[in-house]
Structure formats: structure tokens, C-alpha cells
Motif scaffolding. Sequence first.
Motif, mmCIF file in Angstrom:
data_model
loop_
_atom_site.group_PDB
_atom_site.id
_atom_site.type_symbol
_atom_site.label_atom_id
_atom_site.label_comp_id
_atom_site.label_asym_id
_atom_site.label_seq_id
_atom_site.Cartn_x
_atom_site.Cartn_y
_atom_site.Cartn_z
ATOM 1 N N UNK A 153 36.917 140.941 95.293
ATOM 2 C CA UNK A 153 37.389 141.735 96.435
ATOM 3 C C UNK A 153 38.849 142.127 96.238
ATOM 4 N N UNK A 154 39.359 142.943 97.155
ATOM 5 C CA UNK A 154 40.778 143.311 97.086
ATOM 6 C C UNK A 154 41.663 142.092 97.356
ATOM 7 N N UNK A 155 41.283 141.300 98.358
ATOM 8 C CA UNK A 155 41.994 140.066 98.694
ATOM 9 C C UNK A 155 41.082 138.892 98.388
ATOM 10 N N UNK A 156 41.618 137.673 98.513
ATOM 11 C CA UNK A 156 40.762 136.500 98.342
ATOM 12 C C UNK A 156 39.574 136.574 99.305
ATOM 13 N N UNK A 157 38.466 135.944 98.912
ATOM 14 C CA UNK A 157 37.276 135.897 99.758
ATOM 15 C C UNK A 157 37.565 135.210 101.102
ATOM 16 N N UNK A 158 36.812 135.583 102.118
ATOM 17 C CA UNK A 158 36.857 134.867 103.389
ATOM 18 C C UNK A 158 35.969 133.631 103.297
ATOM 19 N N UNK A 159 36.457 132.473 103.770
ATOM 20 C CA UNK A 159 35.630 131.264 103.733
ATOM 21 C C UNK A 159 34.296 131.483 104.434
ATOM 22 N N UNK A 160 33.243 130.918 103.870
ATOM 23 C CA UNK A 160 31.911 131.044 104.450
ATOM 24 C C UNK A 160 31.112 132.232 103.966
ATOM 25 N N UNK A 161 31.728 133.139 103.205
ATOM 26 C CA UNK A 161 31.007 134.306 102.698
ATOM 27 C C UNK A 161 29.902 133.882 101.735
ATOM 28 N N UNK A 162 28.719 134.425 101.920
ATOM 29 C CA UNK A 162 27.613 134.200 100.985
ATOM 30 C C UNK A 162 27.483 135.445 100.104
ATOM 31 N N UNK A 204 40.167 133.325 84.643
ATOM 32 C CA UNK A 204 39.946 134.370 85.654
ATOM 33 C C UNK A 204 41.293 134.886 86.139
ATOM 34 N N UNK A 205 41.884 135.769 85.331
ATOM 35 C CA UNK A 205 43.210 136.292 85.642
ATOM 36 C C UNK A 205 43.195 137.626 86.353
ATOM 37 N N UNK A 206 42.043 138.021 86.913
ATOM 38 C CA UNK A 206 41.932 139.350 87.540
ATOM 39 C C UNK A 206 42.891 139.530 88.708
ATOM 40 N N UNK A 207 43.307 138.419 89.344
ATOM 41 C CA UNK A 207 44.196 138.531 90.500
ATOM 42 C C UNK A 207 45.605 138.947 90.116
ATOM 43 N N UNK A 208 45.896 139.000 88.827
ATOM 44 C CA UNK A 208 47.197 139.464 88.358
ATOM 45 C C UNK A 208 47.217 140.963 88.099
ATOM 46 N N UNK A 209 46.105 141.632 88.396
ATOM 47 C CA UNK A 209 45.977 143.077 88.262
ATOM 48 C C UNK A 209 45.961 143.686 89.652
ATOM 49 N N UNK A 210 46.720 144.761 89.869
ATOM 50 C CA UNK A 210 46.734 145.402 91.185
ATOM 51 C C UNK A 210 45.337 145.893 91.536
ATOM 52 N N UNK A 211 45.082 146.065 92.828
ATOM 53 C CA UNK A 211 43.758 146.493 93.264
ATOM 54 C C UNK A 211 43.405 147.870 92.700
ATOM 55 N N UNK A 212 44.372 148.794 92.702
ATOM 56 C CA UNK A 212 44.104 150.130 92.171
ATOM 57 C C UNK A 212 43.774 150.069 90.686
ATOM 58 N N UNK A 213 44.524 149.269 89.945
ATOM 59 C CA UNK A 213 44.268 149.151 88.510
ATOM 60 C C UNK A 213 42.937 148.449 88.245
ATOM 61 N N UNK A 214 42.595 147.491 89.113
ATOM 62 C CA UNK A 214 41.313 146.805 88.943
ATOM 63 C C UNK A 214 40.145 147.767 89.180
#
Length: 402
Positions: free
Chosen positions: A206-215, A385-395
Amino acid sequence: MSSARPRIRRSAPAGRRSRIALTGPAALLAAALTACSGGSSGSAEVGGDGKAPDTSVSVNLTGKAAAPGEPVKVTLAQGKLKAVSVTADEGGALAGKISGDGRTWTSDRVAAPGTAYTIEATDADGGSDKAAFTTAEAEKVNKLSLAPGKNTTVGIAQPLSVVFDHPVKDKAAVEKALKVTTSNDTEGSWGWLQDYSGKDRVDWRPEEYWKPGTKVTLDAQLNGVDTGADGGWFVRDYTTTFTIGAAQVVKVDLDGHRLALHRDGKQVLDIPMSAGTPGGEKASWRGTAVLMSKEGTINMRSETVGLGDAYDKMVDYSMRLTWSGMYAHAAPWNAGVFGQANRSSGCVGMSDANASALYGQVRVGDPFEMTGTEAKGTVAEGNGYGAWNVSWADWQAKSALK
């Protein structure tokens, strides 16, 4: 190298269209109309030349070595189709749709390699018939591995990650077959990258970290997808489901020599530590890493990470952060510098008691956010899992469908 599907073995030409006469009421009625010299009941529709409608069908795939990777298409000569079923000998069926004019049925998915199919078609007048074909075997088969594991509960930073055995040239075709659904309509994107192993890999985050409880569910409808030259065909589908756990973040201050565990926005642990020695290859990484595994007591040897014979130790409470060998773990031999200086060979070390406390509370998928100047660089997207170091647009730009 030939460009004409070198990965498929054929024993006979494929793709010829065969006409299959329907049997049953419609065919019997047609026979009665053409064999009798007398009149008819008037309930059958007869063409202008006095003949009954042609109720034969044609199928685009025929024989014992039909080309896989194409939809199955069934066409009725005259009249309208009522129903068509295409079933595989190993079980399962290809769903499809009848065209608006009722003349053609086309499968939603393609025919898979090395599979025998049976077709049953019924027209609006009750005529029916069966047909069959078998697709050519794949000379090369591609497979994949999935993370996280099925029916697991993971941290808020865990991406859905797919690593392929062989190269994927047709990334768009593969990505189209990867269907992600979530319990709360979380938006996300696939991004293609090279795994630390050198293999092709695609992650969904996702763009941000997952919300707790998401399936989260992945339905990888890959059976029959050709990954391209040197990659081979997929010959099965894959599914996995996982759940997001509590909102936990581990914050590592490399310059301040401290580590803190936050849960639901509140700090629950504050630990003095010693990270990698700055100024060279022994320095730690900065950026966001994701806890990949909790490995307990393991043997750590410096030559496995290119540091010569610097150490060979049994290490307790080992928590892997990267494929390149960065861990958080117990390091009682560095007790004199905890909270004061970075003197490890790249890992985040702490006392036995503090490592035990952290190990007992963190979960695979929890983010470790590492900040500070005493680092050798940022965690690469494929190094764990280093994807969080990439901006959302670049991802998003890493998707093959953008």
C-alpha cells in the motif's frame, strides 16, 4: 533462436477450425425435414431453400497438440448458443461468455499447456454435442515462491512478495493474472524489482503501512500464462491469505545508540544498543527494513557477509532484517558500549535480557525504521523488503501496467 514458441512441443498442426455437427433434437429435426418428402409441422424454422438451420459449431483449438495460451472460442453456424462448458481432465473448468448475437462463446481464461479439455455445447433448440482437444506440453515450466506464508499474521510493513524461478519477460501478462483483494479495499500497487538472489520479483504494497486487522488475499490465476523467452509457462494457479497484526514499529537511532519499540503509537520498550561500526563495510544500513524472520540461536560467520574471519559466533535471539546479513540480536560481548557507541560488524546488538524482550514482542513484517548518519547507505528494495524506501510515485511506476 527461433521466435516461434520454441518452448512448446507439437506433434501435429494446431489451430485448424473443425466443424462439429450437433446431435439431439435439433439435429434429428433437421434430418427429418431433409429425408421426408411430405410437409412439416410448421413449428421448425426452415431456411429459404427448404433446409433446417445449420446447427454445427467450430472450435478454434483442435487436435492433440493445440497451442496453449489462447482463449477457447466456440462458434455456432446458425441460431443461438444456450450453454457451453469447457472442462479439464484434471478437474476445473474455463468460464466464459456468449456473445450478444448468441453465435459465439469465448473463455475468460486461456487454455493451459499439457491439458486435455472437453467441450459440451447446447443450442437454443436443445441440440448438443461434445468435442475435445489437448494442448501441447510446456518444455519449460516457471514456478514461484510467495511471502508471507499462508494463513499467517504479519506486521504492518509486510509486502506481498512473489519471487519467480525463471526470468519473466512478459511482466504485464503475469501482473494481470495477480489479483489482490483486501477486507477494507486497501489501495496498493505491484512493483517489479530484482531480488537479492538475482531472480525476478514483484511485490505489492500500500501507499502507507497496512491497517491492523486487514485481511489480504492473492489469487494468482497464472495457469496458462507464458512468461516469455527463457521463462517458461505456468501450469497451475496459486493462492495465499494473510492478516495484518498490531501496529508495531521499531525505531533504531544509529547516532543515539538506542532502540525503541512502539505499539499503537505508544513506546513499550527503550533499549540501549550498539550498531555497526561507522566508516566502512561494518556500518549498519539506514532506512526502513522489515523483520523477515525470527531465527532464534544461529551461527554467524563473518566470511558469509564478506568480512573475512572477523567472527564465528553462536548468536541468540536473532531477528533477520536483510538478505545481506543485517540482524538485530543479543550481543553481550559488546556490553561496554551499549548506548554509547557503534562497534558491531553491521548488526544491531543489545543485552541478552533486552534482546529476549524485543524478540518476544516483535512479529515478522514489523518495520525497523533506522535513522542516523553512522550508516553505509539505505536498504535496497530487493535486500529483504526495502520497498518502503521508495516513494509512492516511484513505486507505482515500477508496475508493468502503468
